[in-house]
Design a protein around this motif. Structure first.
Motif, PDB file in Angstrom:
ATOM      1  N   PRO A 219     -38.536  82.451  77.571  1.00 36.93           N
ATOM      2  CA  PRO A 219     -38.570  81.132  77.440  1.00 36.93           C
ATOM      3  C   PRO A 219     -39.830  80.535  77.483  1.00 36.93           C
ATOM      4  CG  PRO A 219     -36.887  81.715  78.902  1.00 36.93           C
ATOM      5  CD  PRO A 219     -37.592  82.959  78.645  1.00 36.93           C
ATOM      6  N   ALA A 220     -40.098  79.464  76.646  1.00 38.02           N
ATOM      7  CA  ALA A 220     -41.661  78.758  76.495  1.00 38.02           C
ATOM      8  C   ALA A 220     -42.358  78.410  77.545  1.00 38.02           C
ATOM      9  CB  ALA A 220     -41.561  77.560  75.588  1.00 38.02           C
ATOM     10  N   VAL A 221     -41.473  77.946  78.605  1.00 38.08           N
ATOM     11  CA  VAL A 221     -42.047  77.512  80.166  1.00 38.08           C
ATOM     12  C   VAL A 221     -42.678  78.779  80.812  1.00 38.08           C
ATOM     13  CG1 VAL A 221     -42.120  76.640  82.175  1.00 38.08           C
ATOM     14  CG2 VAL A 221     -41.376  75.193  80.287  1.00 38.08           C
ATOM     15  N   ALA A 222     -41.958  79.803  80.764  1.00 39.03           N
ATOM     16  CA  ALA A 222     -42.191  80.966  81.599  1.00 39.03           C
ATOM     17  C   ALA A 222     -43.415  81.777  80.703  1.00 39.03           C
ATOM     18  CB  ALA A 222     -40.979  81.879  81.473  1.00 39.03           C
ATOM     19  N   LEU A 223     -43.159  81.494  79.554  1.00 37.95           N
ATOM     20  CA  LEU A 223     -44.527  82.192  78.700  1.00 37.95           C
ATOM     21  C   LEU A 223     -45.715  81.541  78.991  1.00 37.95           C
ATOM     22  CD1 LEU A 223     -45.431  83.915  76.698  1.00 37.95           C
ATOM     23  CD2 LEU A 223     -44.774  82.469  74.723  1.00 37.95           C
ATOM     24  N   ALA A 224     -45.770  80.353  78.760  1.00 40.43           N
ATOM     25  CA  ALA A 224     -47.107  79.432  79.195  1.00 40.43           C
ATOM     26  C   ALA A 224     -47.667  79.840  80.423  1.00 40.43           C
ATOM     27  CB  ALA A 224     -47.093  78.077  79.163  1.00 40.43           C
ATOM     28  N   ALA A 225     -46.745  79.938  81.446  1.00 38.59           N
ATOM     29  CA  ALA A 225     -47.063  80.157  83.021  1.00 38.59           C
ATOM     30  C   ALA A 225     -47.498  81.565  83.168  1.00 38.59           C
ATOM     31  CB  ALA A 225     -45.871  80.025  83.761  1.00 38.59           C
ATOM     32  N   LYS A 226     -47.139  82.550  82.269  1.00 38.55           N
ATOM     33  CA  LYS A 226     -47.526  83.992  82.345  1.00 38.55           C
ATOM     34  C   LYS A 226     -48.802  84.220  81.971  1.00 38.55           C
ATOM     35  CE  LYS A 226     -46.739  88.322  83.600  1.00 38.55           C
ATOM     36  NZ  LYS A 226     -46.356  88.714  85.151  1.00 38.55           N
ATOM     37  N   LEU A 227     -49.189  83.426  80.736  1.00 38.14           N
ATOM     38  CA  LEU A 227     -50.362  83.539  79.984  1.00 38.14           C
ATOM     39  C   LEU A 227     -51.349  82.780  80.822  1.00 38.14           C
ATOM     40  CD1 LEU A 227     -49.174  82.362  76.449  1.00 38.14           C
ATOM     41  CD2 LEU A 227     -50.043  84.694  77.176  1.00 38.14           C
ATOM     42  N   VAL A 228     -51.060  81.737  81.720  1.00 40.93           N
ATOM     43  CA  VAL A 228     -52.075  81.176  82.465  1.00 40.93           C
ATOM     44  C   VAL A 228     -52.397  81.965  83.396  1.00 40.93           C
ATOM     45  CG1 VAL A 228     -52.469  79.142  84.087  1.00 40.93           C
ATOM     46  CG2 VAL A 228     -51.405  78.612  81.804  1.00 40.93           C
ATOM     47  N   GLN A 229     -51.315  82.657  84.204  1.00 45.59           N
ATOM     48  CA  GLN A 229     -51.480  83.483  85.288  1.00 45.59           C
ATOM     49  C   GLN A 229     -52.456  84.579  84.842  1.00 45.59           C
ATOM     50  OE1 GLN A 229     -48.506  86.117  86.313  1.00 45.59           O
ATOM     51  NE2 GLN A 229     -48.503  85.692  88.477  1.00 45.59           N
ATOM     52  N   ARG A 230     -52.279  85.115  83.720  1.00 44.07           N
ATOM     53  CA  ARG A 230     -53.030  86.429  83.320  1.00 44.07           C
ATOM     54  C   ARG A 230     -54.490  86.194  83.039  1.00 44.07           C
ATOM     55  NH1 ARG A 230     -50.761  90.894  80.495  1.00 44.07           N
ATOM     56  NH2 ARG A 230     -48.854  91.667  81.791  1.00 44.07           N
ATOM     57  N   THR A 231     -54.707  85.163  82.436  1.00 39.46           N
ATOM     58  CA  THR A 231     -56.013  84.725  81.934  1.00 39.46           C
ATOM     59  C   THR A 231     -56.695  84.027  83.422  1.00 39.46           C
ATOM     60  OG1 THR A 231     -55.141  82.313  81.372  1.00 39.46           O
ATOM     61  CG2 THR A 231     -55.171  83.958  79.805  1.00 39.46           C
ATOM     62  N   LYS A 232     -56.152  83.568  84.164  1.00 34.71           N
ATOM     63  CA  LYS A 232     -56.778  83.144  85.515  1.00 34.71           C
ATOM     64  C   LYS A 232     -57.451  84.438  85.988  1.00 34.71           C
ATOM     65  CE  LYS A 232     -56.085  81.219  90.086  1.00 34.71           C
ATOM     66  NZ  LYS A 232     -55.161  80.805  90.783  1.00 34.71           N
ATOM     67  N   ARG A 233     -56.610  85.417  86.123  1.00 34.16           N
ATOM     68  CA  ARG A 233     -56.987  86.854  86.853  1.00 34.16           C
ATOM     69  C   ARG A 233     -58.083  87.156  86.162  1.00 34.16           C
ATOM     70  NH1 ARG A 233     -51.052  89.518  87.748  1.00 34.16           N
ATOM     71  NH2 ARG A 233     -50.389  88.265  89.652  1.00 34.16           N
ATOM     72  N   ALA A 234     -58.217  86.999  84.928  1.00 37.25           N
ATOM     73  CA  ALA A 234     -59.497  87.531  83.953  1.00 37.25           C
ATOM     74  C   ALA A 234     -60.500  86.592  84.142  1.00 37.25           C
ATOM     75  CB  ALA A 234     -58.764  87.684  82.387  1.00 37.25           C
ATOM     76  N   GLY A 235     -60.685  85.629  84.751  1.00 40.93           N
ATOM     77  CA  GLY A 235     -61.743  84.733  85.087  1.00 40.93           C
ATOM     78  C   GLY A 235     -61.754  83.901  83.813  1.00 40.93           C
ATOM     79  N   PHE A 236     -60.636  83.447  83.244  1.00 35.39           N
ATOM     80  CA  PHE A 236     -60.856  82.373  82.154  1.00 35.39           C
ATOM     81  C   PHE A 236     -60.946  80.949  82.822  1.00 35.39           C
ATOM     82  CE2 PHE A 236     -59.157  79.769  78.592  1.00 35.39           C
ATOM     83  CZ  PHE A 236     -59.389  80.389  77.731  1.00 35.39           C
ATOM     84  N   PRO A 237     -61.941  80.179  82.362  1.00 41.71           N
ATOM     85  CA  PRO A 237     -62.221  79.060  82.632  1.00 41.71           C
ATOM     86  C   PRO A 237     -60.950  78.014  82.295  1.00 41.71           C
ATOM     87  CG  PRO A 237     -64.230  79.730  81.495  1.00 41.71           C
ATOM     88  CD  PRO A 237     -62.930  80.558  81.214  1.00 41.71           C
ATOM     89  N   VAL A 238     -60.829  77.320  83.402  1.00 42.55           N
ATOM     90  CA  VAL A 238     -59.560  76.213  83.212  1.00 42.55           C
ATOM     91  C   VAL A 238     -59.811  75.177  82.194  1.00 42.55           C
ATOM     92  CG1 VAL A 238     -58.229  74.320  84.456  1.00 42.55           C
ATOM     93  CG2 VAL A 238     -58.796  76.645  85.714  1.00 42.55           C
ATOM     94  N   ASP A 239     -61.171  74.840  82.090  1.00 34.60           N
ATOM     95  CA  ASP A 239     -61.677  73.667  81.090  1.00 34.60           C
ATOM     96  C   ASP A 239     -61.346  74.356  79.590  1.00 34.60           C
ATOM     97  OD1 ASP A 239     -64.170  75.098  82.071  1.00 34.60           O
ATOM     98  OD2 ASP A 239     -64.757  74.266  80.125  1.00 34.60           O
TER      99      ASP A 239
END
Length: 306
Positions: A219-239
């Motif tokens: 589901p789209a909301v769960a997908l977006a949340a997972k992508l944000v979680q993964r990229t955050k762990r990789a140091g992806f800037p929020v901006d």
């Protein structure tokens, strides 16, 4: 009084630890129903059980019904023993002479049931309905057993439920070195364990991207949340997260903010949706009770719970 030790038919000649004191002090040890002579030696049996054993004797058997007045010590079944029964039933259903419908199913035809049963389990968890949870967990387990049984028949690349279980065991052991190898300095609490799990998974699966392995069909909301979680762990800037005024980007931004705040946006949205559905039903019920069948805007405002 005599003591009866009931062996597990699954475990064979394995005595329960609780029976050892009685066996050490027994006047005699006899073999009862279900205990073959070839196992008497390892069980310390003196001979077959008489019709009426003397006081102080121990009878080892698989059926205690012949000794209603005895002290009965049972052998605990191993954890997960019921799974063997479930796998055997699935095998029977799928085999010749079993169920015609089960025999016709494929991985593709079963997909809808996996999704349906998963959501029914999720609903039971959200409702806190433990009886429903127990049933729905069984239905999800059925899907695992079913797919594994279908896979065992594949002509080119067969695997069965034992192969599935073995792979799971290897994964759990390999990703918990702090438990199974005695120590892992990278793990100090639940949060660090989550990070360590992802690190070990990335190495194990030889992933090149932080978003490799994310199921894009969820589901789209769960997908977006997972992508944000993964990229955050990789140091992806929020901006650098997607920005824009269109609906999709706005939804992604709200989901990202929720996930970064430590919330689960999929669960939060489901809870709001379920409350909304419950309120709609309540409003419609109140309207019917007053004889209102077709609700206008003012009716909805009057009957909808505040």
């Amino acid at each position: 009084m005599i003591t009866v030790v009931v062996l597990s038919e699954r475990l064979g000649a394995v005595l329960p630890a609780a029976a050892l004191p009685a066996l050490r002090t027994a006047q005699a040890v006899y073999a009862g129903e279900g205990v073959p002579p070839e196992s008497w030696g390892e069980l310390g049996v003196d001979g077959p059980a008489p019709a009426v054993p003397e006081d102080g004797a121990v009878v080892i058997t698989t059926d205690a019904s012949a000794y209603p007045d005895a002290l009965v010590i049972t052998t605990p079944e191993p954890l997960g023993a019921g799974l063997l029964d479930a796998a055997a039933v699935m095998h029977r259903l799928r085999s010749p002479g079993g169920c015609p419908w089960d025999a016709e199913q494929t991985h593709d035809s079963l997909r809808q049931y996996l999704v349906e049963e998963t959501f029914e389990l999720l609903e039971a968890i959200e409702d806190g309905d433990r009886a429903a949870m127990r049933e729905e967990l069984g239905d999800v387990l059925l899907q695992v057993l079913f797919h594994a049984r279908v896979a065992a028949e594949d002509a080119e690349d067969p695997f069965d439920i034992d192969a599935v279980s073995a792979e799971l065991v290897a994964k759990l052991v390999g990703r918990h070195p702090h438990v199974f190898e005695g120590n892992d300095p990278a793990v100090t609490d639940a949060t660090s364990q989550q990070h360590r799990w992802e690190e070990l998974k990335q190495v194990e699966k030889k992933r090149e991207s932080s978003v490799d392995g994310v199921a894009l069909g969820q589901p789209a909301v769960a997908l977006a949340a997972k992508l944000v979680q993964r990229t955050k762990r990789a140091g992806f800037p929020v901006d650098l997260l997607p920005e824009g005024d269109d609906t999709g980007t706005t939804l992604f931004a709200v989901t990202a903010l929720s996930k970064l705040a430590g919330e689960d946006p999929e669960t939060e949205l489901r809870q709001v949706s379920r409350r909304f559905a419950a309120n709609v039903r309540e409003a419609e019920a109140k309207a019917r009770a007053e004889g209102v069948e077709s609700l206008a805007a003012e009716d909805w405002r009057r009957f909808l719970p505040s």
